[in-house]
Design a protein around this motif. Structure first.
Motif, PDB file in Angstrom:
ATOM      1  N   ARG A 190       0.833  -1.206   0.000  1.00 36.02           N
ATOM      2  CA  ARG A 190       0.000   0.000   0.000  1.00 36.02           C
ATOM      3  C   ARG A 190       0.867   1.256   0.000  1.00 36.02           C
ATOM      4  N   VAL A 191       1.931   1.264   0.805  1.00 35.22           N
ATOM      5  CA  VAL A 191       2.820   2.435   0.846  1.00 35.22           C
ATOM      6  C   VAL A 191       3.399   2.694  -0.536  1.00 35.22           C
ATOM      7  N   ALA A 192       3.846   1.641  -1.209  1.00 38.19           N
ATOM      8  CA  ALA A 192       4.432   1.801  -2.544  1.00 38.19           C
ATOM      9  C   ALA A 192       3.406   2.378  -3.521  1.00 38.19           C
ATOM     10  N   GLU A 193       2.196   1.871  -3.469  1.00 39.34           N
ATOM     11  CA  GLU A 193       1.144   2.347  -4.373  1.00 39.34           C
ATOM     12  C   GLU A 193       0.794   3.807  -4.081  1.00 39.34           C
ATOM     13  N   ILE A 194       0.663   4.141  -2.785  1.00 39.71           N
ATOM     14  CA  ILE A 194       0.265   5.493  -2.404  1.00 39.71           C
ATOM     15  C   ILE A 194       1.390   6.488  -2.656  1.00 39.71           C
ATOM     16  N   ASN A 195       2.616   6.113  -2.305  1.00 38.80           N
ATOM     17  CA  ASN A 195       3.763   7.002  -2.541  1.00 38.80           C
ATOM     18  C   ASN A 195       3.906   7.366  -4.014  1.00 38.80           C
ATOM     19  N   THR A 244       1.710   8.128  -5.962  1.00 41.20           N
ATOM     20  CA  THR A 244       0.750   9.186  -6.325  1.00 41.20           C
ATOM     21  C   THR A 244       1.075  10.516  -5.650  1.00 41.20           C
ATOM     22  N   LEU A 245       2.111  10.528  -4.771  1.00 44.52           N
ATOM     23  CA  LEU A 245       2.405  11.707  -3.963  1.00 44.52           C
ATOM     24  C   LEU A 245       3.670  12.414  -4.421  1.00 44.52           C
ATOM     25  N   GLU A 246       3.707  13.722  -4.144  1.00 45.06           N
ATOM     26  CA  GLU A 246       4.959  14.442  -4.358  1.00 45.06           C
ATOM     27  C   GLU A 246       5.996  13.939  -3.357  1.00 45.06           C
TER      28      GLU A 246
END
Length: 560
Positions: free
Chosen positions: A492-497, A499-501
């Motif tokens: 989840r962290v990899a997927e969410i990161n 999408t983030l700056e």
């Protein structure tokens, strides 16, 4: 403004609503207490007569208007009887949460100048009763040992017999004080009049197209303005019937007895209901989804609605925070589309989801008569029929929030091309990492909570090299081995990161050892996370994670 809905529109206050329905259908139940599967009803006539007696007694007790009377009780018929009596007497109703901690309880009663307390069943009474300020008369509601107070409800009612009827409130006078959760300091007492809550109710009825005689079930705290408006005042407006849930253990049975036409909840309720359906299905989520999308989908969905006790529901409304899309998807498959509702104690309702909307990341469009804008700083400001009168004894805070006819909500938000409201978190919760750029935590937390494995989240990072996310494993996933949870979280962290700056990306994960609750001080009595308590409770672990990130460590996931 209110012409065109299916409900009588000329009434302006709850007192007028009560008198109208007591005359129109006196023998129909308005309030129904549930206990051990048995129903104890109060008809509209009985309610009006009891409220009148109690209002006369309150007026005789005080001798004049605008004194403060509090209610501390779980949701019961007598909560609403006491509330309406206080309002009719011309006094000011001060609801108190049954989960308040002693210091907050004492502060609210003392600050609000409460002189009379209606005491019912309350989970925190043993803890807070030593903290009742001096000079307060305690009236024990039915079911409470008389020795806990100064006078019983029945004896108090007798004091109103033969007394003159009070004149009550002018429409725009202060009629009730509702205290905020106090996530950033002392709770503030929001002042509302009969007019402001009446207009808010009419807006709600118009938006939801509520039908006369609808059934409601009350289980979320009536001390919160949302439950009071959406259940109590809503039912008063449409001549509905309110059933009161006895306990968490009887919730399913009580739902089937109540057969609500309108059901109100918060994101965790929808999560628990959908999880219960999945857990009760042979083959789990995959088998359930196959049944709900297969050739007999309508029959399968009807069976789910019947199992949940929601077979009669026409409107399902969620508030306090956006519902994760995967949970909305389940309820769509159940044939129970969820409407989002958004508002604040200071002004409500603000926005609701229009029928047929398919914008799961929004909280809907502005409610009828409500105007919203986004300031240059990204803050949502609003004005509309349900605006409060300001904060009690806090002129500086009032001037800060209520400016030039607009309520500054403190929420960061955006409006999409169709005018739907997208919440981005609280203005004051935004923080800067060591890179000197701002991060809004709520959207990132919401992405983590789309996982079936996770139930609570809090992103921190002020002055840190990268942000740190603190997570709580969902109750339905506590049986899952830690390595599997860790692997899922890393994914989840990899997927969410992605999408983030860079400055907002998560650099470390801390898995909390237990759920965050009111009892352990991390949630407010309205179930909001106290970020300051998270920082205090997990400060050493956050500092350790920050040191590791500063030393160049790759993503760490630590179970505390």
């Amino acid at each position: 403004m209110w012409e065109g809905n299916s409900v009588e529109t000329k009434r302006k206050t709850v007192m007028e609503d009560l008198a109208f329905w007591a005359g129109k259908k006196p023998d129909t139940p308005f309030l129904v207490d549930l206990k051990d599967g048995r129903e104890t009803p109060f008809t509209w006539r009985e309610t009006a007569q009891t409220v009148d007696r109690a209002a006369r007694a309150i007026h005789a007790h005080f001798g004049e208007r605008d004194h403060k009377a509090a209610i501390l009780s779980k949701n019961r018929a007598h909560w609403i009887l006491a509330d309406l009596a206080i309002l009719k007497s011309g006094s000011v109703a001060v609801p108190v949460f049954t989960t308040m901690r002693p210091e907050t309880f004492h502060y609210v009663l003392d600050f609000a100048d409460v002189e009379l307390l209606f005491l019912g069943e309350s989970a925190n009474w043993a803890e807070v009763k030593a903290h009742v300020p001096e000079g307060i008369t305690i009236v024990t509601l039915p079911g409470i040992d008389a020795t806990e107070g100064d006078i019983t409800w029945d004896d108090f009612l007798k004091q109103g017999d033969g007394q003159p009827a009070p004149t009550g409130h002018a429409v725009e006078d202060i009629a009730t004080l509702i205290f905020t959760s106090g996530t950033t300091g002392k709770p503030k007492g929001v002042m509302h009049s009969l007019g402001s809550i009446g207009r808010a109710t009419k807006t709600l009825v118009e938006q939801t197209e509520s039908g006369p005689g609808w059934h409601f079930i009350s289980y979320l705290p009536l001390a919160h303005l949302a439950e009071r408006l959406i259940i109590e005042l809503h039912a008063l407006s449409v001549g509905g019937t309110i059933f009161f849930n006895e306990s968490l253990e009887t919730f399913g049975l009580d739902l089937r007895i109540a057969r609500p036409n309108y059901f109100f909840g918060v994101p965790r309720i929808w999560d628990k209901l959908s999880s219960a359906v999945i857990a009760g299905t042979d083959g789990g989520a995959d088998a359930l989804k196959a049944a709900l999308t297969g050739p007999h989908a309508s029959m399968a969905a009807a069976a789910v609605r019947d199992k949940l006790g929601l077979a009669s529901v026409e409107k399902l409304v969620s508030t306090t925070a956006p519902v994760p899309p995967h949970i909305k998807e389940w309820f769509d498959l159940f044939g129970l589309p969820l409407m989002d509702g958004y508002g604040q104690t200071e002004i409500l309702p603000l926005a609701t989801t229009p029928a047929g909307s398919n914008k799961p990341h929004t909280v809907g469009k502005p409610a009828p008569g409500v105007e919203v804008r986004i300031t240059e700083e990204g803050e949502l400001i609003a004005r509309g029929p349900g605006c409060s009168l300001g904060y009690y004894k806090m002129p500086e805070k009032t001037a800060e929030t209520f400016r030039d006819g607009w309520v500054h909500t403190g929420d960061r938000a955006e409006l999409d091309e169709d005018g739907f409201v997208i919440l981005k978190g609280r203005v004051k919760e935004t923080f800067k990492t060591a890179k000197g750029k701002y991060v809004a935590p709520m959207p990132i937390e919401a992405k983590f909570l789309e996982s079936d494995y996770l139930d609570q989240a809090c992103l921190v990072g002020h002055g840190l090299p990268q942000t740190v996310i603190l997570l709580v494993v969902a109750e339905t996933a506590t049986h899952v081995p830690a390595p599997e949870i860790e692997a899922h979280v890393r994914e989840r962290v990899a997927e969410i990161n992605a999408t983030l700056e860079r400055h907002a990306q998560v650099g470390a994960v801390l898995m909390a050892p237990e759920p965050w609750t009111i009892e352990n001080g991390i949630l407010t009595h309205t179930m909001k996370v106290r970020r300051d308590r998270v920082l205090e409770r997990f400060g050493p672990e956050i500092d350790k994670a920050a040191q590791s990130m500063g030393n160049g460590a790759v993503l760490t996931v630590e179970f505390l």
